[in-house]
Design an enzyme around this catalytic site. Sequence first.
Site, PDB file in Angstrom:
ATOM      1  N   ARG A  46      10.544  11.267 -10.315  1.00 22.65           N
ATOM      2  CA  ARG A  46      11.586  10.909  -9.358  1.00 22.65           C
ATOM      3  C   ARG A  46      10.922  10.309  -8.121  1.00 22.65           C
ATOM      4  O   ARG A  46       9.705  10.310  -8.012  1.00 22.65           O
ATOM      5  CB  ARG A  46      12.524  12.090  -9.025  1.00 22.65           C
ATOM      6  CG  ARG A  46      11.950  13.459  -9.011  1.00 22.65           C
ATOM      7  CD  ARG A  46      10.969  13.747  -7.936  1.00 22.65           C
ATOM      8  NE  ARG A  46      11.471  13.383  -6.631  1.00 22.65           N
ATOM      9  CZ  ARG A  46      10.734  13.110  -5.584  1.00 22.65           C
ATOM     10  NH1 ARG A  46       9.402  13.158  -5.670  1.00 22.65           N
ATOM     11  NH2 ARG A  46      11.256  12.783  -4.433  1.00 22.65           N
ATOM     12  N   GLY A  47      11.775   9.808  -7.207  1.00 25.83           N
ATOM     13  CA  GLY A  47      11.247   9.057  -6.077  1.00 25.83           C
ATOM     14  C   GLY A  47      11.270   7.586  -6.457  1.00 25.83           C
ATOM     15  O   GLY A  47      10.836   7.212  -7.557  1.00 25.83           O
ATOM     16  N   ALA A  48      11.787   6.749  -5.539  1.00 25.33           N
ATOM     17  CA  ALA A  48      12.081   5.363  -5.899  1.00 25.33           C
ATOM     18  C   ALA A  48      10.900   4.593  -6.514  1.00 25.33           C
ATOM     19  O   ALA A  48      11.030   4.039  -7.617  1.00 25.33           O
ATOM     20  CB  ALA A  48      12.638   4.637  -4.673  1.00 25.33           C
ATOM     21  N   ARG A  89      19.454   5.776 -13.355  1.00 25.91           N
ATOM     22  CA  ARG A  89      19.804   6.198 -11.983  1.00 25.91           C
ATOM     23  C   ARG A  89      20.177   4.942 -11.186  1.00 25.91           C
ATOM     24  O   ARG A  89      19.413   3.975 -11.171  1.00 25.91           O
ATOM     25  CB  ARG A  89      18.629   6.940 -11.307  1.00 25.91           C
ATOM     26  CG  ARG A  89      18.227   8.215 -12.051  1.00 25.91           C
ATOM     27  CD  ARG A  89      17.298   9.076 -11.207  1.00 25.91           C
ATOM     28  NE  ARG A  89      18.013   9.714 -10.108  1.00 25.91           N
ATOM     29  CZ  ARG A  89      17.401  10.347  -9.098  1.00 25.91           C
ATOM     30  NH1 ARG A  89      16.092  10.391  -9.039  1.00 25.91           N
ATOM     31  NH2 ARG A  89      18.105  10.920  -8.140  1.00 25.91           N
ATOM     32  N   GLN A 196      13.650  19.216  -3.228  1.00 27.46           N
ATOM     33  CA  GLN A 196      12.444  18.377  -3.269  1.00 27.46           C
ATOM     34  C   GLN A 196      11.547  18.646  -2.052  1.00 27.46           C
ATOM     35  O   GLN A 196      10.332  18.491  -2.123  1.00 27.46           O
ATOM     36  CB  GLN A 196      12.822  16.889  -3.297  1.00 27.46           C
ATOM     37  CG  GLN A 196      13.393  16.387  -4.609  1.00 27.46           C
ATOM     38  CD  GLN A 196      14.902  16.476  -4.653  1.00 27.46           C
ATOM     39  OE1 GLN A 196      15.513  17.302  -3.991  1.00 27.46           O
ATOM     40  NE2 GLN A 196      15.526  15.627  -5.454  1.00 27.46           N
ATOM     41  N   ASP A 237      15.540   4.898  -0.711  1.00 29.97           N
ATOM     42  CA  ASP A 237      15.814   4.467  -2.086  1.00 29.97           C
ATOM     43  C   ASP A 237      16.303   3.033  -2.144  1.00 29.97           C
ATOM     44  O   ASP A 237      16.152   2.348  -3.145  1.00 29.97           O
ATOM     45  CB  ASP A 237      16.829   5.394  -2.746  1.00 29.97           C
ATOM     46  CG  ASP A 237      16.160   6.706  -3.080  1.00 29.97           C
ATOM     47  OD1 ASP A 237      16.047   7.550  -2.185  1.00 29.97           O
ATOM     48  OD2 ASP A 237      15.685   6.839  -4.226  1.00 29.97           O
ATOM     49  N   ASN A 247      19.003   7.101   1.325  1.00 25.40           N
ATOM     50  CA  ASN A 247      17.929   8.043   0.994  1.00 25.40           C
ATOM     51  C   ASN A 247      18.598   9.363   0.610  1.00 25.40           C
ATOM     52  O   ASN A 247      19.835   9.489   0.634  1.00 25.40           O
ATOM     53  CB  ASN A 247      16.966   8.206   2.179  1.00 25.40           C
ATOM     54  CG  ASN A 247      15.702   8.967   1.793  1.00 25.40           C
ATOM     55  OD1 ASN A 247      15.066   8.646   0.789  1.00 25.40           O
ATOM     56  ND2 ASN A 247      15.338   9.985   2.549  1.00 25.40           N
ATOM     57  N   LYS A 248      17.783  10.329   0.258  1.00 22.93           N
ATOM     58  CA  LYS A 248      18.284  11.619  -0.225  1.00 22.93           C
ATOM     59  C   LYS A 248      19.398  12.179   0.664  1.00 22.93           C
ATOM     60  O   LYS A 248      19.318  12.114   1.892  1.00 22.93           O
ATOM     61  CB  LYS A 248      17.100  12.591  -0.291  1.00 22.93           C
ATOM     62  CG  LYS A 248      17.402  14.001  -0.720  1.00 22.93           C
ATOM     63  CD  LYS A 248      18.126  14.095  -2.043  1.00 22.93           C
ATOM     64  CE  LYS A 248      17.405  13.395  -3.170  1.00 22.93           C
ATOM     65  NZ  LYS A 248      18.286  13.215  -4.382  1.00 22.93           N
TER      66      LYS A 248
HETATM   67  O1  MRU Z   1      16.507  12.212  -6.215  1.00 22.25           O
HETATM   68  P1  MRU Z   1      15.102  11.858  -5.862  1.00 22.25           P
HETATM   69  O2  MRU Z   1      14.195  13.042  -5.797  1.00 22.25           O
HETATM   70  O3  MRU Z   1      14.561  10.748  -6.736  1.00 22.25           O
HETATM   71  O4  MRU Z   1      15.193  11.262  -4.378  1.00 22.25           O
HETATM   72  C1  MRU Z   1      14.034  10.775  -3.766  1.00 22.25           C
HETATM   73  C2  MRU Z   1      14.249  10.308  -2.384  1.00 22.25           C
HETATM   74  O5  MRU Z   1      15.331  10.297  -1.860  1.00 22.25           O
HETATM   75  C3  MRU Z   1      13.030   9.739  -1.688  1.00 22.25           C
HETATM   76  O6  MRU Z   1      13.094   9.984  -0.304  1.00 22.25           O
HETATM   77  C4  MRU Z   1      12.990   8.225  -1.907  1.00 22.25           C
HETATM   78  O7  MRU Z   1      13.086   7.914  -3.266  1.00 22.25           O
HETATM   79  C5  MRU Z   1      11.758   7.612  -1.360  1.00 22.25           C
HETATM   80  S1  MRU Z   1      10.332   7.989  -2.315  1.00 22.25           S
HETATM   81  C6  MRU Z   1       8.992   7.198  -1.654  1.00 22.25           C
END
Ligand code: MRU
Length: 350
Positions: A46-48, A89, A196, A237, A247-248
Amino acid sequence: MRVPTLEWRDGALILLDQTLLPEQVEFVACRDVETVARAIEELKVRGAPAIGVAAAFGVVLAAQATGSPSAGAVRDAAVAAIGRLARTRPTAVNLFWALARMEARLDANTGAAGTEATAALLDEARCIDEEDRQICRRLGAHGATLLGTDVCVMTHCNAGALATVDYGTALGVIYAAQEQGKRVRVYSDETRPLLQGSRLTAWELSQAGIDVTVICDSMAAAVMRQERPDCVIVGADRVAANGDVANKIGTYGLAVLAREHRVPFYVAAPVSTLDVGLASGELIPIEERRPEEVTAAWGRRTAPTGVRVFNPAFDVTPARLVSAIISEQGIARPPYGPVLQAWAAASRAS
Ligand code: MRU
């Protein structure tokens, strides 16, 4: 030596299973595209940026699995894989950016034999992987110029080495500052519902020897008033053309709090996270996830059976609450529109 987030090894994609952290460090070997797609959906990766890189290797796995010298068979498999991965996603634009690069590489090899096309796809995925490492280092170096020699930073979710191939974006800024000899203390929001911040950010910062304190999301306001952090740094994201940031979930609330307490609110994101084709954040698709993540995520029910749940995975922070956007190309201040367009154009040209 950091635990690798993802790695291409012996024709397979090896992912650190982030759903098991911090208790277990275990890896999943993905040998077919469906395993990669499910790993993305289930947040094993996970994470963009990490999602984008994993998806690129997923396309390679599909091409490889044909075992066919026929260019047509490889193309059909790669196109189907791109379609499947694009449905995993919806919010992180890095996924679509990486898949578009894979598709372009496929198109550039239409005349090639199947084995050559597969080799070209692997080369492209490896380039995306390597670029991500370098981009995070450059981004970190730019961001560290915003931090003093003894700073307290708040962050939300995980935008670290675990969310990229290595080093991270928001946490990359912190690592770069630490490498420059600066003292950095971090408050990490736990980041409900999937934690997270407490499971991943606290884990990787502790491993890196950085002073980290976990707080529940509901404590952020009190900590801002009492501890006066020097800044908030989060990842993204997707960033729209006007600087609105997805973002999250919870990021928007933190930005409102930062404004109230006059704490600078920084967003760290590579240019691959920009979506300059979208005029504003209202157009960003926001993923909604299963109710059980809110009501029964950690082995017991925390809400009555059947209760209605709203579980958006991301929110949008308006650009006016963002003090600066940090990318591998530098630091943008409002108004964001012209700089973001210039960054995107420069990256297309390179
Ligand atoms: O749902 P996730 O864990 O994939 O969400 C991740 C985030 O929101 C991060 O802050 C974002 O992807 C940036 S990662 C460098």
